[in-house]
Scaffold this active site. Sequence first.
Site, PDB file in Angstrom:
ATOM      1  N   SER A 136     -26.797  -7.377  10.880  1.00  0.00           N
ATOM      2  CA  SER A 136     -27.252  -6.013  11.205  1.00  0.00           C
ATOM      3  C   SER A 136     -26.092  -5.067  11.400  1.00  0.00           C
ATOM      4  CB  SER A 136     -28.060  -6.021  12.510  1.00  0.00           C
ATOM      5  OG  SER A 136     -29.408  -6.295  12.292  1.00  0.00           O
TER       6      SER A 136
ATOM      7  N   ASP B 293     -34.500   2.113  11.453  1.00  0.00           N
ATOM      8  CA  ASP B 293     -34.267   1.172  12.549  1.00  0.00           C
ATOM      9  C   ASP B 293     -35.189   1.499  13.719  1.00  0.00           C
ATOM     10  OD1 ASP B 293     -32.611  -0.514  14.545  1.00  0.00           O
ATOM     11  OD2 ASP B 293     -31.475  -0.736  12.688  1.00  0.00           O
TER      12      ASP B 293
ATOM     13  N   HIS C 128     -31.080  -0.854  19.300  1.00  0.00           N
ATOM     14  CA  HIS C 128     -30.474  -1.405  18.089  1.00  0.00           C
ATOM     15  C   HIS C 128     -30.049  -0.311  17.116  1.00  0.00           C
ATOM     16  CE1 HIS C 128     -30.437  -3.692  14.228  1.00  0.00           C
ATOM     17  NE2 HIS C 128     -30.140  -4.743  14.976  1.00  0.00           N
TER      18      HIS C 128
END
Length: 546
Positions: free
Chosen positions: A342, A118, A151
Site C-alpha cells: 500500500s 482510499d 490509511h
Amino acid sequence: MAKDLLDKAKKSPNEKVRVIISSTGGVEAADNAYKGLGLGNASKQLAIVGAVAAELPANKVEKLQGISGLSVVPDSLVRLSGTIKSDQLWPYESGNDKLWMGDDATYKGKFPAIAIVDSGVQNRDDFNGRLVASVNLCTLPNNSAGDGRGHGTFVAGIAAGGKDGRVGAAPLAPIVSVDVMDDSGQALTSDVIAGAQWILANKAKYNIRVANFSLHSLRPSNFTTDPLDRAVEKLWFGGVTVVAAAGNYGVAGGPSGVKYAPGNDPFVITVGAVDLAGSTRNWDDAVAPWSAYGYTYDGFYKPEVAAAGRYMVGPVPSGSTIAKERADKMVGSDRIQLSGTSFAAPVVSGTAAQILARHPNWTPDQVKGALMVTARPVPQTPKAAGVGEITATRAAQIAYAPNPNLGIERYLSTAADGSVSFNALAWTDAIKSKSDLAWSDLAWSDLAWSDSNLAAMAWTDLAWSDLAWTDLAWSDLAWSDMAWTDSSIEDAAVGDTLDSSPGYVATDSELAAAAVDPALQLLVEEVPATTDTTTTVVSAPASLVP
C-alpha cells in the site's frame, strides 16, 4: 455467471448477496435485466463498465442466466493492501529528493493531480492547501467524514506530502481524495468502481493524470471478466496512469501469484514493496517477504516494478482507527510507522506525477515504460521485484520511453464515441487457440528496449507465460467461499515490528552515499519536456540505461 454466486443460490437461496451486473449492451441493458427480476431499481449505475450494482436474494441470481451479453459477479469487499528535507531514507534511495530541487523554479504549477482512491484524505498542513477536491463514495455505514481510517492520509503523504521532515515523492502535486473505504478499511467493489467513474468524469476539471489504488479485491479473478479491472482500464485508456499495490499476501520461498483486481490487470502499473535494509545502496535491498509476486490467473507477470514499502513513516489523523489499532506503531502524536505494498504504490504514483510534470503529453504507457526501462535490479530477490526498484531521477529525465503494453494493444477496440476498451473475447480466443502465445516477444523485443538494459532483457522471459494459463484460472479454487467470509482489513504486514530507527532514518552517512551514487544523479541539465504524443517505441539513450 460467477460460480460462487450459483453455489450461494443453492446453499443459501434466501440470503442477500451484493452483485455487479454487467452487459455488453451497456448500463441500460444491465439495468433492464435487473428490473426484470421485479425488485425495483438497482442501487447504483456504473456506466463506466456498463453495469449496475444491487443487493438481491441469492435465488434470484439464477434467473439472470441465459441473458445474452450479461455477466454477473459478486460485489465483493476490497481490502487495503497495507509517508523534505525528509528524515526518512526512501526518497534518497529512489532519487526523488533530486527532483525536489527543480520543482519550485521550473515545474511549479505543472504537476498533474494524483487521485487517492482510499479511505479519504485529511486536509492538513502536510498538503499545504493542495487537497483540491474530496468526494465521498463509500456506501458502507461505518464511514466518518474526512479520513476515519487514516490509511488514505498516510498514502497521500507518501505520494505528495510537503511538510518538512516527511516530504513525499511529488510535494507540489495537487491531491484529489476519493473516499471509498469505511473506518475499518473495507469497501465494496462497486464503490471503488464508482470512484474510477468519478475520476474519469472529473479528470479534466482537476487535471487528474494519476490514480493510486492501494487496495485490492478480496475475490480472485481473471482480468477479462472482472468489472474493477475494466474500470481501471477505462482510466488508463482515458489518459490516467493507474498505480496499484501488488498486495501483502506473499509467501515464503516462492511466488504467491497476483490474484486480485486491480493489481492483476496487465495494463496498469503494479508495485511490490522493497525493504531498503537501512542503506541507500540497492545491492543489499530485498523485496519484503509478504509482498505478492508471480503470475496472474491470466498468465501476466506482476509486479512490473518495486519501491520502498517497509518501515515507512507518514501522517495519520490522531483519532483514526488505524492510529488506535496500531498505537504501538505511532511516532509522536500524528505520525505512524507502517509497512505494506500500500505504501510502495504511492512512491510510484508520486514519481509518475514527476514524470508527467516534465512530459505533460506522455501517455500512461510511456510513463510505465519510463519507470521500467530505468529501474535498478534488486539482486537479493530479483524476480519478486519485476524489472526492479524504481529510479525516479532517470525515469523523470528520460527523453523517450518504450511502450511495455504494445503486445496486448492489438486487442483494443475503439467505439463510435472514441472511447477505447480491451476486447477480452478476442484475447481469450487467441490464447485458447494458441495462436498468439508470442505476444511478449513483440512487447519486449529489441525494438522496445536497449540491448544493454539487462533488467528489461530478463523481463522478456517473465512478461507472459502460457504455462500460467491453466485450468487453475477457471477452477473452483478461484471461487471459494473465502470471498464471502474474509472481511479482514489490511494485510498483516502493516504490523511489522517498530524499527529502532523508525522509517529508516536518513543519516548523514547514508545521504552522503546517495549523493555520489551514479545511478541517482541528475543530468547537468534536465531533459526538456517533450511534445511527442505518440507511443513510438524507441531505445533509451545509452547514458540513461542502468
